[in-house]
Design an enzyme around this catalytic site. Structure first.
Site, PDB file in Angstrom:
ATOM      1  N   PHE A  12       0.631  -1.347  -0.187  1.00  0.00           N
ATOM      2  CA  PHE A  12       0.058   0.113   0.016  1.00  0.00           C
ATOM      3  C   PHE A  12       1.035   1.119   0.074  1.00  0.00           C
ATOM      4  O   PHE A  12       0.575   2.081  -0.566  1.00  0.00           O
ATOM      5  CB  PHE A  12      -1.084   0.045   1.259  1.00  0.00           C
ATOM      6  CG  PHE A  12      -0.696   0.703   2.485  1.00  0.00           C
ATOM      7  CD1 PHE A  12       0.000   0.067   3.386  1.00  0.00           C
ATOM      8  CD2 PHE A  12      -0.910   1.950   2.714  1.00  0.00           C
ATOM      9  CE1 PHE A  12       0.330   0.716   4.543  1.00  0.00           C
ATOM     10  CE2 PHE A  12      -0.754   2.642   3.833  1.00  0.00           C
ATOM     11  CZ  PHE A  12       0.083   1.987   4.776  1.00  0.00           C
ATOM     12  N   ASP A  32       8.318  -7.182  -6.447  1.00  0.00           N
ATOM     13  CA  ASP A  32       7.669  -7.713  -5.416  1.00  0.00           C
ATOM     14  C   ASP A  32       7.145  -9.065  -5.611  1.00  0.00           C
ATOM     15  O   ASP A  32       7.039  -9.573  -6.872  1.00  0.00           O
ATOM     16  CB  ASP A  32       6.280  -6.481  -5.485  1.00  0.00           C
ATOM     17  CG  ASP A  32       5.555  -6.714  -4.379  1.00  0.00           C
ATOM     18  OD1 ASP A  32       5.300  -7.838  -3.663  1.00  0.00           O
ATOM     19  OD2 ASP A  32       5.227  -5.562  -3.631  1.00  0.00           O
ATOM     20  N   SER A 120       9.828   2.953  13.141  1.00  0.00           N
ATOM     21  CA  SER A 120       9.918   3.419  14.416  1.00  0.00           C
ATOM     22  C   SER A 120       9.855   2.482  15.514  1.00  0.00           C
ATOM     23  O   SER A 120      10.083   2.832  16.680  1.00  0.00           O
ATOM     24  CB  SER A 120       8.437   4.117  14.630  1.00  0.00           C
ATOM     25  OG  SER A 120       7.372   3.692  14.714  1.00  0.00           O
ATOM     26  N   TYR A 143      11.072  -8.066  14.697  1.00  0.00           N
ATOM     27  CA  TYR A 143      10.676  -7.223  13.602  1.00  0.00           C
ATOM     28  C   TYR A 143      11.495  -5.871  13.719  1.00  0.00           C
ATOM     29  O   TYR A 143      12.044  -5.269  12.868  1.00  0.00           O
ATOM     30  CB  TYR A 143       9.262  -6.766  13.558  1.00  0.00           C
ATOM     31  CG  TYR A 143       8.934  -5.805  12.642  1.00  0.00           C
ATOM     32  CD1 TYR A 143       8.936  -5.882  11.107  1.00  0.00           C
ATOM     33  CD2 TYR A 143       8.320  -4.503  12.992  1.00  0.00           C
ATOM     34  CE1 TYR A 143       8.623  -4.838  10.142  1.00  0.00           C
ATOM     35  CE2 TYR A 143       8.174  -3.393  12.201  1.00  0.00           C
ATOM     36  CZ  TYR A 143       8.019  -3.512  10.713  1.00  0.00           C
ATOM     37  OH  TYR A 143       7.956  -2.563   9.982  1.00  0.00           O
ATOM     38  N   VAL A 187      -3.435  -1.210  12.633  1.00  0.00           N
ATOM     39  CA  VAL A 187      -4.585  -1.361  13.458  1.00  0.00           C
ATOM     40  C   VAL A 187      -5.719  -0.442  12.825  1.00  0.00           C
ATOM     41  O   VAL A 187      -6.795  -0.435  12.853  1.00  0.00           O
ATOM     42  CB  VAL A 187      -4.329  -0.743  14.762  1.00  0.00           C
ATOM     43  CG1 VAL A 187      -3.729   0.892  14.788  1.00  0.00           C
ATOM     44  CG2 VAL A 187      -5.557  -0.745  15.693  1.00  0.00           C
ATOM     45  N   ARG A 211       0.202   6.334  19.194  1.00  0.00           N
ATOM     46  CA  ARG A 211       0.781   6.183  18.249  1.00  0.00           C
ATOM     47  C   ARG A 211       0.950   7.470  17.172  1.00  0.00           C
ATOM     48  O   ARG A 211      -0.021   8.231  17.507  1.00  0.00           O
ATOM     49  CB  ARG A 211       0.104   5.143  17.018  1.00  0.00           C
ATOM     50  CG  ARG A 211       0.238   3.512  17.685  1.00  0.00           C
ATOM     51  CD  ARG A 211       1.694   3.208  17.654  1.00  0.00           C
ATOM     52  NE  ARG A 211       1.955   1.571  18.014  1.00  0.00           N
ATOM     53  CZ  ARG A 211       2.086   1.378  19.231  1.00  0.00           C
ATOM     54  NH1 ARG A 211       2.232   2.209  20.374  1.00  0.00           N
ATOM     55  NH2 ARG A 211       2.082   0.063  19.653  1.00  0.00           N
ATOM     56  N   ARG A 270      -0.272  -7.235  23.546  1.00  0.00           N
ATOM     57  CA  ARG A 270       0.443  -7.890  22.351  1.00  0.00           C
ATOM     58  C   ARG A 270       2.025  -7.849  23.065  1.00  0.00           C
ATOM     59  O   ARG A 270       2.376  -6.868  23.346  1.00  0.00           O
ATOM     60  CB  ARG A 270       0.566  -7.147  21.247  1.00  0.00           C
ATOM     61  CG  ARG A 270      -0.402  -7.724  20.271  1.00  0.00           C
ATOM     62  CD  ARG A 270      -0.237  -6.988  18.990  1.00  0.00           C
ATOM     63  NE  ARG A 270      -1.227  -7.488  18.089  1.00  0.00           N
ATOM     64  CZ  ARG A 270      -1.597  -7.023  16.864  1.00  0.00           C
ATOM     65  NH1 ARG A 270      -0.724  -6.166  16.534  1.00  0.00           N
ATOM     66  NH2 ARG A 270      -2.373  -7.486  15.939  1.00  0.00           N
ATOM     67  N   ASP A 273       4.769  -5.081  21.949  1.00  0.00           N
ATOM     68  CA  ASP A 273       4.116  -3.844  21.609  1.00  0.00           C
ATOM     69  C   ASP A 273       4.818  -2.824  22.358  1.00  0.00           C
ATOM     70  O   ASP A 273       5.145  -2.679  23.355  1.00  0.00           O
ATOM     71  CB  ASP A 273       2.656  -3.947  22.326  1.00  0.00           C
ATOM     72  CG  ASP A 273       1.863  -3.360  21.305  1.00  0.00           C
ATOM     73  OD1 ASP A 273       2.061  -3.462  19.974  1.00  0.00           O
ATOM     74  OD2 ASP A 273       0.624  -2.838  21.568  1.00  0.00           O
TER      75      ASP A 273
HETATM   76  C1  UD2 Z   1       4.982  -1.022  14.055  1.00  0.00           C
HETATM   77  C2  UD2 Z   1       5.686   0.334  14.057  1.00  0.00           C
HETATM   78  C3  UD2 Z   1       5.319   0.877  12.729  1.00  0.00           C
HETATM   79  C4  UD2 Z   1       5.545  -0.116  11.680  1.00  0.00           C
HETATM   80  C5  UD2 Z   1       4.565  -1.312  11.882  1.00  0.00           C
HETATM   81  C6  UD2 Z   1       4.788  -2.511  10.598  1.00  0.00           C
HETATM   82  C7  UD2 Z   1       5.885   0.860  16.371  1.00  0.00           C
HETATM   83  C8  UD2 Z   1       5.520   1.936  17.511  1.00  0.00           C
HETATM   84  N1  UD2 Z   1       5.173   1.229  15.350  1.00  0.00           N
HETATM   85  O1  UD2 Z   1       3.658  -0.621  14.338  1.00  0.00           O
HETATM   86  O2  UD2 Z   1       6.068   1.893  12.787  1.00  0.00           O
HETATM   87  O3  UD2 Z   1       6.742  -0.169  11.412  1.00  0.00           O
HETATM   88  O4  UD2 Z   1       5.029  -1.811  12.870  1.00  0.00           O
HETATM   89  O5  UD2 Z   1       4.147  -3.464  10.895  1.00  0.00           O
HETATM   90  O6  UD2 Z   1       6.563  -0.067  16.768  1.00  0.00           O
HETATM   91  N2  UD2 Z   1      -3.956  -3.434  17.802  1.00  0.00           N
HETATM   92  C9  UD2 Z   1      -5.186  -3.448  18.306  1.00  0.00           C
HETATM   93  N3  UD2 Z   1      -6.076  -4.070  17.757  1.00  0.00           N
HETATM   94  C10 UD2 Z   1      -6.112  -4.664  16.458  1.00  0.00           C
HETATM   95  C11 UD2 Z   1      -4.676  -4.430  15.977  1.00  0.00           C
HETATM   96  C12 UD2 Z   1      -3.609  -3.787  16.491  1.00  0.00           C
HETATM   97  O7  UD2 Z   1      -5.610  -2.740  19.775  1.00  0.00           O
HETATM   98  O8  UD2 Z   1      -6.889  -5.139  16.105  1.00  0.00           O
HETATM   99  C13 UD2 Z   1      -2.950  -2.449  18.641  1.00  0.00           C
HETATM  100  C14 UD2 Z   1      -1.612  -3.123  18.777  1.00  0.00           C
HETATM  101  O9  UD2 Z   1      -1.467  -3.956  19.674  1.00  0.00           O
HETATM  102  C15 UD2 Z   1      -0.692  -1.778  18.777  1.00  0.00           C
HETATM  103  C16 UD2 Z   1      -1.413  -0.775  17.981  1.00  0.00           C
HETATM  104  O10 UD2 Z   1      -2.653  -1.246  17.883  1.00  0.00           O
HETATM  105  O11 UD2 Z   1      -0.752  -1.513  20.258  1.00  0.00           O
HETATM  106  C17 UD2 Z   1      -0.849  -0.555  16.638  1.00  0.00           C
HETATM  107  O12 UD2 Z   1      -0.466  -1.852  15.923  1.00  0.00           O
HETATM  108  P1  UD2 Z   1      -0.200  -2.046  14.465  1.00  0.00           P
HETATM  109  O13 UD2 Z   1      -0.049  -3.576  14.081  1.00  0.00           O
HETATM  110  O14 UD2 Z   1      -1.089  -1.273  13.497  1.00  0.00           O
HETATM  111  O15 UD2 Z   1       1.242  -1.184  14.464  1.00  0.00           O
HETATM  112  P2  UD2 Z   1       2.524  -1.125  15.314  1.00  0.00           P
HETATM  113  O16 UD2 Z   1       2.328  -0.347  16.384  1.00  0.00           O
HETATM  114  O17 UD2 Z   1       2.859  -2.688  15.774  1.00  0.00           O
END
Ligand code: UD2
Length: 313
Positions: A12, A32, A120, A143, A187, A211, A270, A273
């Protein structure tokens, strides 16, 4: 004509970058393997680009495509913190070995600058917000380690192999075409799908984690700037909006925009996280000319409209 390579160009973010490069009149080649990316994301521009369906882990096929390219945007990866914990081997292979292959192919093939999509997540939990590039990284998940290692390689390839590189730490990018269908999806894509289907999302943890959600077009604009900026080879910059929203605030805002009342469910936090994330954008503004244009709410509305359109709503 100069070739511009986008690895992960069917994803995307990559496909938004491809559109921006085409708008500048560039000759674009996408690399890709269509694992997380999807050819549908390139549908109406398919005849204006060259799509190389290959895996960045396959050096022998990768090297000739990258050799001699003018710019290489390296966005191909297996993203997701939880995926790298549930299934660490493929994400290690793509994110570390695959990234090494891209840098090696660019250096050996005398390509121009490589712009690397870092994350990040490298910061982990810092005591201070916003997060600045000079802070010591504290990765909390495979990751995060993988993406950080790619940054180190970018810097070392600049120092040791005379390859120009710039790394951008993406901060929770969102926007049209983000795939909402996997449990590992970002998310906001999940929240928006729930919203349009009038379902409650599940928030992992107490929802007070925050975030710096960054709209995809702002990241694309920064990628283009990073590909041309002077005196930045080997450096890493934040690619964020500079704001910070908790998940609870975000879900409340989405309900307000849509005029619905759908209380979220809560589940266990998670593993891996990060608690809070917010970019210090000063270095990117100063050295790359970063100028984010989209407020969080604008980005949310544009993205929601796109998901709505996909459903014929
Ligand atoms: C990480 C990185 C981001 C990018 C991404 C790629 C951080 C701060 N950010 O994103 O920059 O590299 O990885 O994948 O490390 N959540 C819920 N419900 C859901 C899904 C997610 O509550 O159904 C929460 C999750 O536990 C987290 C937040 O939403 O606290 C964001 O999750 P994400 O998977 O969208 O992204 P994140 O922060 O791991």
């Amino acid at each position: 004509m100069n070739r511009y390579i986008v690895t992960g160009g069917a994803g995307f973010i990559g496909s938004a970058l491809v559109r921006a490069l085409l708008a500048e009149g560039r000759s674009v080649h996408v690399i890709d393997n269509l694992s997380t990316g999807n050819a549908r994301n390139l549908q109406e521009i398919a005849d204006r680009i060259t799509l190389h369906d290959l895996d960045i882990c396959d050096y022998d096929r990768l090297a000739p495509v990258i050799a001699g390219a003018h710019r290489v945007f390296h966005l191909a990866a297996i993203p997701s913190v939880p995926k790298s914990i549930d299934n660490p081997v493929p994400s290690h292979a793509s994110n570390i070995d695959g990234s090494f292959n891209v840098f090696r192919a660019a250096a050996e093939g005398k390509a121009g600058r490589v712009i690397y999509a870092a994350s990040s997540s490298a910061y982990g939990d810092t005591e201070v917000l916003p997060k600045t590039e000079s802070m010591a990284p504290r990765p909390k998940s495979p990751y995060a380690v993988q993406k950080l290692l790619g940054e180190y390689y970018a810097s070392v390839f600049s120092d040791c192999f005379q390859l120009e590189t710039v790394a951008l730490r993406f901060f929770n990018v969102f926007g049209p075409r983000q795939d909402p269908t996997s449990p590992y999806s970002g998310v906001l894509s999940i929240f928006m799908t729930c919203l349009l289907e009038r379902r409650s999302p599940t928030i992992f943890g107490d929802g007070e984690q925050s975030r710096d959600f960054t709209y995809v077009e702002d990241v694309v604009a920064l990628l283009l700037k990073a590909s041309e900026a002077k005196g930045v080879s080997g450096k890493t910059f934040n690619a964020g909006n500079g704001g910070r929203y908790t998940l609870n605030e975000t879900w409340r805002l989405l309900q307000k925009i849509e005029g619905v009342d759908l209380p979220a469910r809560y589940g266990p936090a998670r593993t891996g996280d990060v608690r809070d994330s917010q970019a210090d954008t000063a270095a990117a503004i100063r050295e790359l000319g970063h100028a984010p244009k989209f407020s969080f709410e604008q980005g949310l509305r544009l993205t929601l409209d796109w998901y709505r359109g996909q459903r014929g709503l």
